[in-house]
Every structure is written in C-alpha cells, then in structure tokens.
Write a protein that holds these residues in place. Structure first.
Motif, PDB file in Angstrom:
ATOM      1  N   ALA A  10      32.531  15.893  49.499  1.00 22.42           N
ATOM      2  CA  ALA A  10      31.868  16.856  50.379  1.00 22.42           C
ATOM      3  C   ALA A  10      31.242  17.982  49.574  1.00 22.42           C
ATOM      4  O   ALA A  10      30.127  18.423  49.852  1.00 22.42           O
ATOM      5  N   LEU A  13      28.086  16.605  47.899  1.00 26.63           N
ATOM      6  CA  LEU A  13      27.012  16.390  48.858  1.00 26.63           C
ATOM      7  C   LEU A  13      26.444  17.696  49.380  1.00 26.63           C
ATOM      8  O   LEU A  13      25.247  17.809  49.601  1.00 26.63           O
ATOM      9  N   SER A  14      27.302  18.693  49.555  1.00 26.04           N
ATOM     10  CA  SER A  14      26.807  19.949  50.096  1.00 26.04           C
ATOM     11  C   SER A  14      25.830  20.610  49.134  1.00 26.04           C
ATOM     12  O   SER A  14      24.945  21.342  49.548  1.00 26.04           O
ATOM     13  N   VAL A  17      22.328  18.796  49.796  1.00 20.41           N
ATOM     14  CA  VAL A  17      21.748  18.817  51.125  1.00 20.41           C
ATOM     15  C   VAL A  17      20.564  19.779  51.175  1.00 20.41           C
ATOM     16  O   VAL A  17      20.694  20.951  50.833  1.00 20.41           O
ATOM     17  N   GLU A  26      30.972  21.236  56.786  1.00 23.25           N
ATOM     18  CA  GLU A  26      30.889  20.494  55.524  1.00 23.25           C
ATOM     19  C   GLU A  26      31.824  19.300  55.472  1.00 23.25           C
ATOM     20  O   GLU A  26      31.528  18.303  54.818  1.00 23.25           O
ATOM     21  N   LEU A  29      30.509  15.763  56.016  1.00 25.78           N
ATOM     22  CA  LEU A  29      29.816  15.054  54.938  1.00 25.78           C
ATOM     23  C   LEU A  29      30.732  14.118  54.159  1.00 25.78           C
ATOM     24  O   LEU A  29      30.250  13.272  53.414  1.00 25.78           O
ATOM     25  N   LEU A  35      25.231   8.255  53.667  1.00 29.43           N
ATOM     26  CA  LEU A  35      24.599   9.519  53.998  1.00 29.43           C
ATOM     27  C   LEU A  35      23.130   9.459  53.628  1.00 29.43           C
ATOM     28  O   LEU A  35      22.774   9.022  52.532  1.00 29.43           O
ATOM     29  N   ASN A  37      20.087  12.191  53.529  1.00 29.82           N
ATOM     30  CA  ASN A  37      19.659  13.570  53.698  1.00 29.82           C
ATOM     31  C   ASN A  37      18.136  13.584  53.670  1.00 29.82           C
ATOM     32  O   ASN A  37      17.526  13.611  52.609  1.00 29.82           O
ATOM     33  N   ILE A  42      20.269  15.301  58.595  1.00 28.20           N
ATOM     34  CA  ILE A  42      21.287  14.596  57.823  1.00 28.20           C
ATOM     35  C   ILE A  42      21.837  13.502  58.721  1.00 28.20           C
ATOM     36  O   ILE A  42      22.369  13.771  59.803  1.00 28.20           O
TER      37      ILE A  42
END
Length: 164
Positions: A10, A13-14, A17, A26, A29, A35, A37, A42
């Motif tokens: 997470a 990925l954050s 994004v 968050e 994710l 995923l 984006n 998302i």
C-alpha cells in the motif's frame, strides 16, 4: 508477514498514484487485485475470480470497500476497455418508475445516463426495449445494455469519496 507485505504494498502504491487519495483509504490499495492507476481513476481488476452477474459484481466490489465502475466520460470507458480488453459491468442499470415512464438508465449514484449520450455504442441501448430489467456493460470502448443476469468481468474502483 502477510500484513506487513500488504502495508508495504500500500505504501509503494500510494507513492505511484496519480490521483491522490485520503490516508483513510490507502488500505484499499493493498488488496490482492490487479491495480490500474489511470488518469480517470484507480481501478481494480481481478483476472482470477471469473465472470459474474451484475448483482454478484456489486456485492464483490462492496465486500472490498470498493464501488462498481461509473464511467463519466468516453475517455474513462476507453481507458477501461484498454485495461481489460474484455466486457465488464458498470454500475449503470435501467430504472423504471411507473409514475414517470418510460424510465431511465442511471448510475448507482443516481445520475441519469441519457439515451442519446455519446457513451453508448451505435444502436445502443436496445435490450431495455424488450421489457427486461437490464444493466450497463462496457465493451469495445462504449456502453451497451444487457440482461443483468449475463456474466461479465468484475471491475471495481476506489470510491469517489476517497479522492482528495
């Protein structure tokens, strides 16, 4: 160990994004889903769950704290098509109100999808004319109506309330 991996995933990925999300979202994710984006949102796509009905897709997304896709633009529909290369459910469905016939296609949030919208493929929608309860799927970069009991791929999106 699995929880630590999910937290690290997470966090990674954050950072990637493009559309920033609120900290309380968050954790969404870190789900074990593919995923995507995209500049329109998302999205989560699960290649392994198989196809499912409209109602099953709604439940599938809801159980994960996500929403069914609401495609607000042709760009978003085309992004989803490019991501999946297959038919997917959206959150749209035919809503018939006997007090105000003939009814409307609406997104789950209530917004109307006009019958003459550029989002529809040529000749669509057409299934609702047969008097069936129908829902909206995305195929070939445009919207189509289909029986809600048909089976298509589940795609979910981060709730709009999660974006900053």
């Amino acid at each position: 160990m699995r929880l630590l991996a999910a937290v690290l995933f997470a966090a990674l990925l954050s950072c990637a994004v493009a559309k920033p999300i609120k900290p309380e979202c968050e954790a969404l994710l870190a789900q074990n889903l593919t995923l995507a984006n995209l500049d329109t949102g998302i999205y989560f796509y699960d290649d392994f769950s198989g196809w499912m009905s409209f109602d099953a897709t709604f439940e599938y997304c809801s159980n994960r704290g996500l929403e069914m896709v609401t495609a607000n633009s042709l760009l978003e529909i085309q992004n989803l098509w490019n991501m999946t290369k297959g038919t997917i459910w959206t959150s749209g469905q035919w809503v018939y109100d006997s007090a105000k016939p003939p009814g409307d296609f609406r997104w789950v949030g209530g917004a109307v999808i006009p019958l003459n919208s550029e989002l529809w493929a040529p000749g669509e929608p057409d299934t609702y004319l047969e008097g069936r309860h129908c829902c909206v799927q995305c195929n070939s970069g445009r919207l189509h109506d289909a029986k809600c009991s048909d089976w298509y791929a589940p795609v979910c999106e981060i709730p709009t309330t999660c974006y900053k």
